[in-house]
Design a protein around this motif. Sequence first.
Motif, short mmCIF file in Angstrom:
data_model
loop_
_atom_site.label_atom_id
_atom_site.label_comp_id
_atom_site.label_asym_id
_atom_site.label_seq_id
_atom_site.Cartn_x
_atom_site.Cartn_y
_atom_site.Cartn_z
N ASP A 1 84.11 -44.10 85.69
CA ASP A 1 85.56 -44.10 86.37
C ASP A 1 86.41 -43.36 85.47
OD1 ASP A 1 86.07 -46.24 84.78
OD2 ASP A 1 85.11 -47.51 86.09
N VAL B 1 81.19 -46.49 82.56
CA VAL B 1 79.99 -45.88 83.54
C VAL B 1 80.16 -47.07 84.70
CG1 VAL B 1 77.61 -45.62 83.80
CG2 VAL B 1 78.84 -45.24 81.60
N ASP B 2 80.10 -46.39 86.00
CA ASP B 2 80.35 -47.15 87.21
C ASP B 2 79.36 -47.00 88.17
OD1 ASP B 2 81.69 -48.75 89.23
OD2 ASP B 2 83.24 -47.39 89.57
N GLY B 3 78.59 -48.28 88.46
CA GLY B 3 77.47 -48.18 89.35
C GLY B 3 76.33 -48.53 88.70
N THR B 4 76.35 -49.17 87.54
CA THR B 4 75.18 -49.47 86.63
C THR B 4 74.35 -50.47 87.32
OG1 THR B 4 76.34 -49.01 84.62
CG2 THR B 4 74.26 -50.21 84.63
N ALA B 5 75.18 -51.65 87.89
CA ALA B 5 74.25 -52.66 88.50
C ALA B 5 73.93 -52.83 89.99
CB ALA B 5 75.36 -54.04 88.50
N GLN C 1 88.34 -48.99 99.70
CA GLN C 1 89.50 -49.18 99.07
C GLN C 1 89.76 -47.96 98.17
OE1 GLN C 1 89.34 -52.78 96.96
NE2 GLN C 1 91.12 -53.78 98.32
N TYR D 1 91.89 -46.85 95.25
CA TYR D 1 93.12 -47.49 94.05
C TYR D 1 93.58 -46.52 93.32
CZ TYR D 1 90.48 -52.05 94.37
OH TYR D 1 90.29 -53.28 94.70
N HIS E 1 85.57 -58.35 84.90
CA HIS E 1 85.40 -57.83 86.39
C HIS E 1 83.84 -57.96 87.04
CE1 HIS E 1 85.55 -55.15 89.94
NE2 HIS E 1 84.51 -54.29 89.09
N LYS E 2 83.26 -57.72 85.96
CA LYS E 2 81.55 -57.83 86.23
C LYS E 2 81.25 -59.35 86.67
CE LYS E 2 79.16 -59.53 83.16
NZ LYS E 2 78.59 -60.09 81.89
N ALA F 1 82.77 -60.31 90.14
CA ALA F 1 82.10 -59.58 91.30
C ALA F 1 80.70 -59.73 91.34
CB ALA F 1 82.29 -57.81 90.93
N THR F 2 80.17 -60.99 90.68
CA THR F 2 78.71 -61.24 90.71
C THR F 2 78.83 -62.58 91.66
OG1 THR F 2 78.15 -60.47 88.80
CG2 THR F 2 76.87 -62.23 89.71
N ARG G 1 77.34 -49.92 95.66
CA ARG G 1 78.58 -49.08 95.40
C ARG G 1 78.37 -47.75 94.82
NH1 ARG G 1 80.13 -51.18 90.61
NH2 ARG G 1 77.88 -52.04 90.46
N PHE H 1 86.90 -46.75 95.95
CA PHE H 1 85.72 -47.78 96.07
C PHE H 1 84.96 -47.74 97.41
CE2 PHE H 1 84.88 -52.01 97.60
CZ PHE H 1 83.88 -52.43 96.60
N MET I 1 88.19 -61.35 92.85
CA MET I 1 89.08 -60.28 92.25
C MET I 1 90.45 -60.74 92.22
SD MET I 1 86.97 -56.77 92.57
CE MET I 1 88.43 -55.74 92.01
C1 HEM Z 1 80.87 -53.74 88.46
C2 HEM Z 1 84.50 -50.41 88.08
C3 HEM Z 1 86.39 -52.33 91.94
C4 HEM Z 1 82.39 -54.67 92.93
C5 HEM Z 1 81.68 -52.38 87.78
C6 HEM Z 1 81.56 -51.97 86.73
C7 HEM Z 1 82.79 -50.95 86.50
C8 HEM Z 1 83.34 -51.24 87.87
C9 HEM Z 1 82.97 -50.05 85.48
C10 HEM Z 1 80.67 -52.11 85.54
C11 HEM Z 1 79.50 -51.19 85.73
C12 HEM Z 1 78.39 -51.32 86.84
O1 HEM Z 1 77.73 -52.21 86.89
O2 HEM Z 1 78.95 -50.72 88.05
C13 HEM Z 1 85.35 -50.63 88.96
C14 HEM Z 1 86.91 -49.89 89.38
C15 HEM Z 1 87.23 -50.58 90.49
C16 HEM Z 1 86.32 -51.46 90.97
C17 HEM Z 1 87.17 -48.86 88.45
C18 HEM Z 1 88.66 -50.34 91.36
C19 HEM Z 1 89.64 -50.31 90.25
C20 HEM Z 1 85.49 -53.05 92.60
C21 HEM Z 1 85.76 -54.05 93.83
C22 HEM Z 1 84.56 -54.71 94.03
C23 HEM Z 1 83.62 -54.16 93.05
C24 HEM Z 1 86.87 -53.91 94.81
C25 HEM Z 1 84.05 -55.59 95.18
C26 HEM Z 1 85.05 -56.04 96.16
C27 HEM Z 1 81.36 -54.79 91.64
C28 HEM Z 1 80.19 -55.18 91.38
C29 HEM Z 1 79.92 -54.78 90.33
C30 HEM Z 1 80.74 -54.08 89.57
C31 HEM Z 1 79.55 -56.08 92.57
C32 HEM Z 1 78.69 -55.24 89.45
C33 HEM Z 1 78.58 -56.59 88.97
C34 HEM Z 1 77.31 -56.83 88.14
O3 HEM Z 1 77.00 -56.77 86.84
O4 HEM Z 1 76.59 -57.52 88.92
N1 HEM Z 1 82.89 -52.02 88.52
N2 HEM Z 1 85.24 -51.68 90.07
N3 HEM Z 1 84.19 -53.34 91.95
N4 HEM Z 1 82.13 -53.98 90.64
FE1 HEM Z 1 83.64 -52.84 90.27
#
Ligand code: HEM
Length: 315
Positions: free
Chosen positions: A141, A146-150, A184, A186, A226-227, A230-231, A244, A261, A278
């Motif tokens: 991102d 790296v975004d999307g790993t999990a 969403q 952002y 955040h991780k 979001a779990t 995602r 998002f 969050m």
């Molecule tokens: C994990 C970025 C918003 C849900 C992550 C990760 C990044 C990231 C870098 C860690 C790598 C990965 O597992 O993908 C962002 C950014 C956002 C955003 C830049 C917007 C500013 C959101 C929102 C949600 C969300 C709004 C849900 C409502 C998740 C989930 C994970 C995650 C479920 C994986 C958690 C795990 O490790 O099980 N996000 N995210 N994210 N994000 Fe976001």
Amino acid sequence: MSAGQPVDTGLTRSATFLVFSVLQTDSSMRAVRSVLSSVPDITKNISIRDTNANLTCVVGIGSRAWDSLMRLPRPAELHPFPEVRGAKQTAVSTPGDLLFHIRSERRDMCFELERQLIEKLGDTVQLEDQTVGFRYFDARDLLGFVDGTANPVGPSAISDVVMISEEDENSNATTVGGSYVVVQKYLHDLKAWKALSIEQQEAIIGRTKLDNIELEDADDGQQQSHKTLATIEDASGKEHAVLRDNMPFGSPSTSQYGTYFIAYSRHLWVVEKMMERMFLGNPRGLHDRILDFSTPITGSTFFAPSLSILKRLGD
Ligand code: HEM
């Protein structure tokens, strides 16, 4: 089980997100139904020109338009995106009757599909938002992570997370093979984000920046990453994931830097619970620090029905 729309195609180099409101007249609804039913054919027609480019399009229908557009029973959880008012940021709820999630390895293929859709939809719809997303290096991102790993990997894990099945409580002939979709848009304050040390950024995300390695969760009651926020788990302790397909977008010359998002889920409550954790924090008051640097400017919920339901809409 009904075949789903191409939800599980994974991250591509390019994506276009289109959100429209539909004019509330019978003739518009009729015209839109016919366009929606032809989306798989329009996509095939363009994709055949370069099958390696993986052109796909997922169509989502919003809550307001469901009854008049679909004329089918409503998906049990479908409702408008609920605003979440946090101390730092509000997850705003914005209009959206239709979502088109267009993906391809080639920007020109996304462009062409958008062009043909717009031509066919004509004046039956009003554009609420158009965002063009792009792959940023190794799927990072614009915050640099790296975004999307999990995300779940592999067809059965993905369909388990995104696709409503006959066994689901409240499922019906309309919803089986479909998914809820939440989007969403952002905008990031990159100047403020870059003023943080890498360690501070990593603590906010919950992963290391270069190697993308997961960090330990903070102790209960402390500021969570955040991780971790979001779990989520249900009452029986079972973890629930979502799929995602976030994409960066922006324009350096106008200082616009963002993340689009998008999450697909078999259960809408899963995404909504993540959002609550969050924006409100867990414990309450300790919101996701990503929100100190990211402002949502849209928020809409849709239902992406199965392919057979989509194709039958024009009948
Ligand atoms: C994990 C970025 C918003 C849900 C992550 C990760 C990044 C990231 C870098 C860690 C790598 C990965 O597992 O993908 C962002 C950014 C956002 C955003 C830049 C917007 C500013 C959101 C929102 C949600 C969300 C709004 C849900 C409502 C998740 C989930 C994970 C995650 C479920 C994986 C958690 C795990 O490790 O099980 N996000 N995210 N994210 N994000 Fe976001």
